[in-house]
Design a protein around this motif. Structure first.
Motif, PDB file in Angstrom:
ATOM      1  N   PRO A   4      26.799  -4.132  14.051  1.00 61.62           N
ATOM      2  CA  PRO A   4      25.944  -5.299  13.828  1.00 61.62           C
ATOM      3  C   PRO A   4      25.811  -6.184  15.079  1.00 61.62           C
ATOM      4  O   PRO A   4      24.896  -6.992  15.168  1.00 61.62           O
ATOM      5  CB  PRO A   4      26.667  -6.068  12.718  1.00 61.62           C
ATOM      6  CG  PRO A   4      28.084  -5.609  12.782  1.00 61.62           C
ATOM      7  CD  PRO A   4      28.050  -4.195  13.296  1.00 61.62           C
ATOM      8  N   HIS A  68      25.088 -11.939  12.466  1.00 62.40           N
ATOM      9  CA  HIS A  68      25.001 -10.486  12.372  1.00 62.40           C
ATOM     10  C   HIS A  68      24.531 -10.063  10.985  1.00 62.40           C
ATOM     11  O   HIS A  68      24.848 -10.713   9.997  1.00 62.40           O
ATOM     12  CB  HIS A  68      26.378  -9.858  12.617  1.00 62.40           C
ATOM     13  CG  HIS A  68      26.963 -10.154  13.959  1.00 62.40           C
ATOM     14  ND1 HIS A  68      26.227 -10.086  15.118  1.00 62.40           N
ATOM     15  CD2 HIS A  68      28.224 -10.498  14.326  1.00 62.40           C
ATOM     16  CE1 HIS A  68      27.022 -10.390  16.139  1.00 62.40           C
ATOM     17  NE2 HIS A  68      28.234 -10.653  15.692  1.00 62.40           N
ATOM     18  N   LYS A  69      23.813  -8.928  10.953  1.00 66.20           N
ATOM     19  CA  LYS A  69      23.455  -8.343   9.658  1.00 66.20           C
ATOM     20  C   LYS A  69      24.522  -7.348   9.257  1.00 66.20           C
ATOM     21  O   LYS A  69      25.137  -6.696  10.103  1.00 66.20           O
ATOM     22  CB  LYS A  69      22.095  -7.647   9.751  1.00 66.20           C
ATOM     23  CG  LYS A  69      20.946  -8.664   9.755  1.00 66.20           C
ATOM     24  CD  LYS A  69      19.595  -7.983   9.810  1.00 66.20           C
ATOM     25  CE  LYS A  69      18.500  -9.047   9.817  1.00 66.20           C
ATOM     26  NZ  LYS A  69      17.216  -8.513  10.231  1.00 66.20           N
ATOM     27  N   CYS A  70      24.746  -7.217   7.951  1.00 64.04           N
ATOM     28  CA  CYS A  70      25.783  -6.316   7.447  1.00 64.04           C
ATOM     29  C   CYS A  70      25.459  -4.869   7.805  1.00 64.04           C
ATOM     30  O   CYS A  70      24.365  -4.394   7.511  1.00 64.04           O
ATOM     31  CB  CYS A  70      25.901  -6.460   5.929  1.00 64.04           C
ATOM     32  SG  CYS A  70      27.061  -5.272   5.224  1.00 64.04           S
ATOM     33  N   CYS A  73      24.947  -2.986   4.313  1.00 66.12           N
ATOM     34  CA  CYS A  73      23.815  -3.354   3.445  1.00 66.12           C
ATOM     35  C   CYS A  73      22.486  -3.426   4.180  1.00 66.12           C
ATOM     36  O   CYS A  73      21.440  -3.558   3.552  1.00 66.12           O
ATOM     37  CB  CYS A  73      24.077  -4.691   2.763  1.00 66.12           C
ATOM     38  SG  CYS A  73      25.599  -4.732   1.808  1.00 66.12           S
ATOM     39  N   GLY A  74      22.503  -3.394   5.499  1.00 66.16           N
ATOM     40  CA  GLY A  74      21.252  -3.406   6.247  1.00 66.16           C
ATOM     41  C   GLY A  74      20.672  -4.781   6.470  1.00 66.16           C
ATOM     42  O   GLY A  74      20.928  -5.394   7.493  1.00 66.16           O
ATOM     43  N   ASN A  75      19.935  -5.281   5.488  1.00 66.14           N
ATOM     44  CA  ASN A  75      19.171  -6.497   5.746  1.00 66.14           C
ATOM     45  C   ASN A  75      19.853  -7.803   5.345  1.00 66.14           C
ATOM     46  O   ASN A  75      19.256  -8.859   5.433  1.00 66.14           O
ATOM     47  CB  ASN A  75      17.814  -6.390   5.056  1.00 66.14           C
ATOM     48  CG  ASN A  75      16.693  -6.704   6.039  1.00 66.14           C
ATOM     49  OD1 ASN A  75      16.948  -6.879   7.238  1.00 66.14           O
ATOM     50  ND2 ASN A  75      15.482  -6.792   5.544  1.00 66.14           N
ATOM     51  N   ILE A  76      21.095  -7.732   4.904  1.00 61.66           N
ATOM     52  CA  ILE A  76      21.809  -8.938   4.463  1.00 61.66           C
ATOM     53  C   ILE A  76      22.488  -9.608   5.672  1.00 61.66           C
ATOM     54  O   ILE A  76      23.229  -8.955   6.400  1.00 61.66           O
ATOM     55  CB  ILE A  76      22.889  -8.587   3.414  1.00 61.66           C
ATOM     56  CG1 ILE A  76      22.307  -7.798   2.237  1.00 61.66           C
ATOM     57  CG2 ILE A  76      23.629  -9.842   2.955  1.00 61.66           C
ATOM     58  CD1 ILE A  76      21.466  -8.607   1.272  1.00 61.66           C
ATOM     59  N   VAL A  77      22.205 -10.881   5.870  1.00 66.67           N
ATOM     60  CA  VAL A  77      22.833 -11.614   6.973  1.00 66.67           C
ATOM     61  C   VAL A  77      24.233 -12.051   6.541  1.00 66.67           C
ATOM     62  O   VAL A  77      24.413 -12.613   5.469  1.00 66.67           O
ATOM     63  CB  VAL A  77      21.991 -12.844   7.380  1.00 66.67           C
ATOM     64  CG1 VAL A  77      22.707 -13.658   8.469  1.00 66.67           C
ATOM     65  CG2 VAL A  77      20.622 -12.397   7.880  1.00 66.67           C
ATOM     66  N   CYS A  94      30.072 -10.238   4.549  1.00 69.85           N
ATOM     67  CA  CYS A  94      28.814  -9.943   3.864  1.00 69.85           C
ATOM     68  C   CYS A  94      28.861 -10.512   2.444  1.00 69.85           C
ATOM     69  O   CYS A  94      29.774 -10.192   1.686  1.00 69.85           O
ATOM     70  CB  CYS A  94      28.565  -8.439   3.813  1.00 69.85           C
ATOM     71  SG  CYS A  94      27.098  -8.036   2.829  1.00 69.85           S
TER      72      CYS A  94
END
Ligand SMILES: [Zn+2]
Ligand SMILES: [Zn+2]
Length: 175
Positions: A4, A68-70, A73-77, A94
């Motif tokens: 990330p 950072h994004k997780c 999970c991809g799109n979760i900040v 996250c």
């Protein structure tokens, strides 16, 4: 999974009973899945040393202020939490999967901060009380979620600095 912080591919690394994902040959950060953290029990004296000695690429610059994004999970900040006894340490969590990201600099800081600590039990208690306001058993009565978060963060410190904890000696709420 991608790092990330720098986008490098993360490498699974087994330490003791758990597997973490490390940014080897990148920024040197570490990802802990929530399930791995909750599983972690017996301190491994070598864990922290292994994690801070992960091969880094010194050309990789990380903006430590950036969110950072997780990686899971991809799109979760991820949410940033600050913990302190003597100095501030930032940990990204996250909100969806409960995983934890630690930048390499934070790893170093945590190790330096706690490894030579003499009054371990006292400081461990201070850590919980100053960061969460209550003892663990009081927290558990009030909110399971809050107590679980406190335990999870405490486990990271324990994982990184096992000599800081003495199993079963914390009469204020062993974790
Ligand atoms: Zn990285
Ligand atoms: Zn996640």
């Amino acid at each position: 999974m991608k790092c990330p912080a720098c986008g490098n591919e993360l490498t699974p690394l087994k330490i003791g009973q758990i597997t973490v994902d490390v940014c080897k040959n990148g920024c040197g950060g570490v990802w802990f899945d929530k399930a791995e953290l909750l599983q972690f029990d017996e301190p491994d004296e070598k864990a922290g040393e292994i994690l801070v000695s992960i091969q880094r690429n010194t050309d990789v610059a990380v903006n430590t202020d950036a969110k950072h994004k997780c990686p899971r999970c991809g799109n979760i900040v991820m949410m940033r939490h600050y913990f302190t006894i003597k100095r501030e340490v930032a940990i990204d969590e996250c909100p969806k999967c409960g995983g934890i990201w630690l930048d390499a600099g934070e790893l170093d800081a945590i190790r330096k901060e706690y490894i030579s600590e003499k009054s371990r039990d006292e400081d461990a208690q201070k850590f919980i009380e100053s960061n969460f306001g209550k003892k663990l058993d009081e927290m558990t009565r009030e909110s399971k979620e809050k107590a679980q978060r406190a335990k999870k963060f405490a486990k990271i410190f324990r994982f990184l600095c096992p000599s800081y904890y003495i199993k079963g000696k914390q009469n204020w709420g062993a974790f």
